[in-house]
Design an enzyme around this catalytic site. Structure first.
Site, PDB file in Angstrom:
ATOM      1  N   GLU A 158       0.806  -1.226   0.000  1.00 34.61           N
ATOM      2  CA  GLU A 158       0.000   0.000   0.000  1.00 34.61           C
ATOM      3  C   GLU A 158       0.843   1.283   0.000  1.00 34.61           C
ATOM      4  O   GLU A 158       0.699   2.140   0.887  1.00 34.61           O
ATOM      5  CB  GLU A 158      -0.987  -0.026   1.172  1.00 34.61           C
ATOM      6  CG  GLU A 158      -1.971  -1.189   1.055  1.00 34.61           C
ATOM      7  CD  GLU A 158      -3.089  -1.164   2.083  1.00 34.61           C
ATOM      8  OE1 GLU A 158      -3.044  -0.311   2.998  1.00 34.61           O
ATOM      9  OE2 GLU A 158      -4.009  -1.997   1.974  1.00 34.61           O
ATOM     10  N   PRO A 159       1.695   1.440  -1.004  1.00 29.07           N
ATOM     11  CA  PRO A 159       2.538   2.648  -1.042  1.00 29.07           C
ATOM     12  C   PRO A 159       1.756   3.918  -1.315  1.00 29.07           C
ATOM     13  O   PRO A 159       2.311   5.022  -1.178  1.00 29.07           O
ATOM     14  CB  PRO A 159       3.518   2.342  -2.179  1.00 29.07           C
ATOM     15  CG  PRO A 159       2.755   1.418  -3.080  1.00 29.07           C
ATOM     16  CD  PRO A 159       1.947   0.555  -2.161  1.00 29.07           C
TER      17      PRO A 159
END
Length: 505
Positions: A158-159
Site C-alpha cells: 500500500e505505497p
C-alpha cells in the site's frame, strides 16, 4: 423452483483458496500460530500465505556491525528458515512481500503498527538490492529454483498511503520497484515479481505504474491490489464500528485492475487481490459474526470471475498491528481466534473446500457443484442488510431441482451443515457466557463445541434422476448440502420395526 442443469458450465474457480493473509511473519514462530495454521490447512488447504514484515527487524535478516573501522552488513536467515520450514511443512507456500525497511537501512524513523514496521525508502539502494538478492539467493539454495519460482514476489504494501510509504510518494515507489524488480530478476529471471499492492480507492496509481514500467523497461509479472468495503472508523476503547458497502462492491474492486489497465502493457497480466475483507480494522466486531460469513459468501463464491486470486485478510487472530488483543473475541481479522476457535467465516471457507470441481449453477444466494464421483454439493446463504436498518430476514427459502445420477428412481442421502446466529457460532456462546476476556479451560471447551456446525441427515426420493431440495435458511445462515445417490446394502431381512423383538407386521 430453480432447475439445475445436469451438465456443468465449467470448472469451479479455485481463486478463493489460492492465498490467505497472515500477521507479520515472525508470528509464525509461535505455537498458537502453527496450531492454527495446521487446522486451517487440514480443513481448507490454502496454497499461499502472505504477510508483512519479511524484511523488518523482527525477522532479523539484515544486520550491521562495525569491524576494522568499517560499517559492514551481515544477512542472517535463522528465523526466515524456521518460518518457511513450518509453513511448507503444513503445505502452504509463501507469497513473498518485500517490506518493511530494516531500521539500519532506513532513511527515516517513521513507522507503522504497534510493532513498528519502518515505512521509509532505503538510505542506500545498493544495500537494499544486496539484501533482496541475498534473501532470494538463500531461498533458492535452500528450497531449489523450481520451487521458489512458484513463489510470487510483491514489492512493498500500500505505497499509496502515507501510513505505509513515506509521504505516499509515487515516484519514490516507482524507483523502489524498479531497482527491486531488477534485483529479483538478477537472481533468477524466472522469478515472478509484481505490484503495486495499492489500497482501495487508489486505482489512479495503476496506469502510471503501467506507463512507468513500459517507459523504463521494468519487469512486471502480476498486478496486485487490496479490497475493503468499510467506511471511516468510529472508535470505542479497543475497537471500532464502521458502515459497510454492499458485498458486491468487493467484486467491483476485484475487477478494477483489468478494467483500468485495459489497453496498457499490463492488461493481460494475472491480477492478485493480496488483501480483502469487509473492514480494514483488526478490532471490528463484525469479523466475528454470522453476518460476516453470509455477507462474504457471494464474494467467495463469485470472486474468481474477476481476479486470479483474492486473499482473505487474515487466517488467524494471532495478529498485533494495533497491539496485543485484549480478549478472545475482539473483532480480529482472523478466520480463527487465538486458541483455534473457529468463527462463522471459517466455516464458509471450510464449506467451499468441500464443493465439487464442476460448477453446475449459481445465483444470488447459491452455488451448486458436482464432484467427480457424482456427489452434488450446494452452498447457500441468506441475504444480509448492510444498512443496519433491519436485522435481515428471519427466514430465507430456496428450492432447487438437482441432478443426482443416471438412475431414474431411488433415493438420495442428504447431509446438511449449518452456521447462523446460534449454530456453529462460538461468538454467540461467548456473549452468552459473559464475554470472558481470558476463558478458562472449561469455557474454551464450550466455545469449541459451540463452533461446530449443526448437522442433519435424511433421505429424499429421486424422480427422473433428480431430487427436489427445499431449504429454509435462518437469519445470516450459510449452509452446505451434500447429496449422494443411495446404494442400499442393507440385508433383505432388516426391518427396524423388529428392533424390540416383535414380528414384522
Amino acid at each position: 423452483m430453480i432447475h439445475v442443469p445436469a451438465e456443468p458450465d465449467g470448472p469451479l474457480s479455485d481463486a478463493w483458496r489460492h492465498c490467505v493473509g497472515t500477521g507479520r511473519l515472525d508470528l509464525a514462530l509461535r505455537r498458537d500460530y502453527q496450531d492454527s495454521l495446521a487446522l486451517l490447512q487440514r480443513d481448507i488447504g490454502f496454497r499461499y500465505l502472505r504477510g508483512h514484515g519479511l524484511l523488518s527487524d523482527g525477522m532479523g535478516i539484515h544486520r550491521t556491525y562495525e569491524w576494522q573501522g568499517a560499517r559492514r552488513t551481515h544477512h542472517s536467515f535463522t528465523y526466515l528458515d524456521q518460518v518457511l520450514d513450518a509453513c511448507l511443512g503444513l503445505g502452504v507456500r509463501p507469497f513473498l512481500e518485500l517490506g518493511f525497511m530494516p531500521a539500519a537501512l532506513a532513511s527515516g524513523r517513521q513507522t507503522v503498527f504497534w510493532w513498528k514496521g519502518n515505512i521509509t525508502p532505503p538510505a542506500d539502494e545498493k544495500e537494499w538490492t544486496d539484501l533482496v538478492r541475498a534473501v532470494l539467493t538463500h531461498l533458492i539454495d535452500r528450497y531449489g529454483a523450481e520451487e521458489v519460482r512458484t513463489w510470487p514476489v510483491e514489492v512493498w504494501n500500500e505505497p499509496n498511503l502515507p501510513d505505509f510509504w513515506l509521504n505516499a510518494d509515487q515516484a519514490a515507489y516507482h524507483r523502489l520497484y524498479e531497482v527491486t524488480a531488477h534485483a529479483v530478476k538478477e537472481v533468477d529471471d524466472r522469478l515472478r515479481v509484481g505490484g503495486p499492492a495499492i489500497s482501495p480507492g487508489a486505482d489512479e496509481w495503476l496506469v502510471p505504474f503501467a506507463e512507468f514500467s513500459e517507459r523504463r523497461g521494468v519487469p512486471v509479472d502480476f498486478v496486485s491490489r487490496h479490497a475493503y468495503t468499510s467506511g471511516p472508523a468510529r472508535h470505542v476503547p479497543f475497537g471500532v464500528h464502521q458502515t459497510l458497502a454492499p458485498a458486491a462492491d468487493l467484486l467491483t474492486q476485484f475487477a478494477a485492475p483489468r478494467r483500468v489497465l485495459a489497453g496498457t502493457r499490463l492488461a493481460e497480466l494475472p491480477v492478485h487481490i493480496t488483501e480483502f475483507n469487509s473492514s480494514y480494522r483488526p478490532d471490528n466486531p463484525v469479523h466475528d459474526t454470522a453476518f460476516h460469513a453470509a455477507y462474504l459468501a457471494p464474494v467467495v463464491a463469485l470472486g474468481g470471475d474477476h481476479a486470479d486470486s483474492f486473499s482473505y485478510w487474515t487466517f488467524s487472530d494471532v495478529f498485533e498491528e494495533t497491539g496485543i488483543p485484549t480478549a478472545l473475541f475482539h473483532g480480529g481479522f482472523g478466520l480463527l481466534t487465538h486458541r483455534q476457535v473457529r468463527k462463522p467465516t471459517y466455516h464458509l471457507y471450510a464449506f467451499m473446500a468441500r464443493m465439487g470441481e464442476q460448477q453446475l449453477a449459481r445465483g444470488a444466494d447459491h452455488l451448486v457443484t458436482r464432484h467427480a464421483d457424482g456427489r452434488v454439493t450446494v452452498l447457500a446463504w441468506a441475504p444480509v442488510d448492510t444498512t443496519g436498518r433491519t436485522p435481515g430476514p428471519d427466514r430465507h427459502t430456496l428450492r432447487l431441482s438437482l441432478p443426482v445420477g443416471t438412475a431414474p428412481r431411488g433415493e438420495a442421502f442428504v447431509r446438511r451443515s449449518r452456521v447462523d446466529e446460534e449454530r456453529g457460532n462460538a461468538y454467540t456462546a461467548w456473549r452468552h457466557m459473559g464475554s470472558p476476556r481470558s476463558p478458562e479451560r472449561t469455557q474454551l471447551d464450550i466455545l469449541h463445541e459451540a463452533a461446530e456446525p449443526a448437522r442433519s441427515h435424511h433421505r429424499l426420493p429421486v424422480e427422473n434422476g433428480r431430487v427436489d431440495l427445499a431449504l429454509t435458511l435462518a437469519r445470516h445462515e450459510v449452509t452446505l448440502v451434500e447429496v449422494t445417490p443411495v446404494h442400499d446394502e442393507a440385508p433383505p431381512w432388516w426391518d427396524e420395526r423388529r428392533l424390540l423383538g416383535g414380528e414384522t407386521p
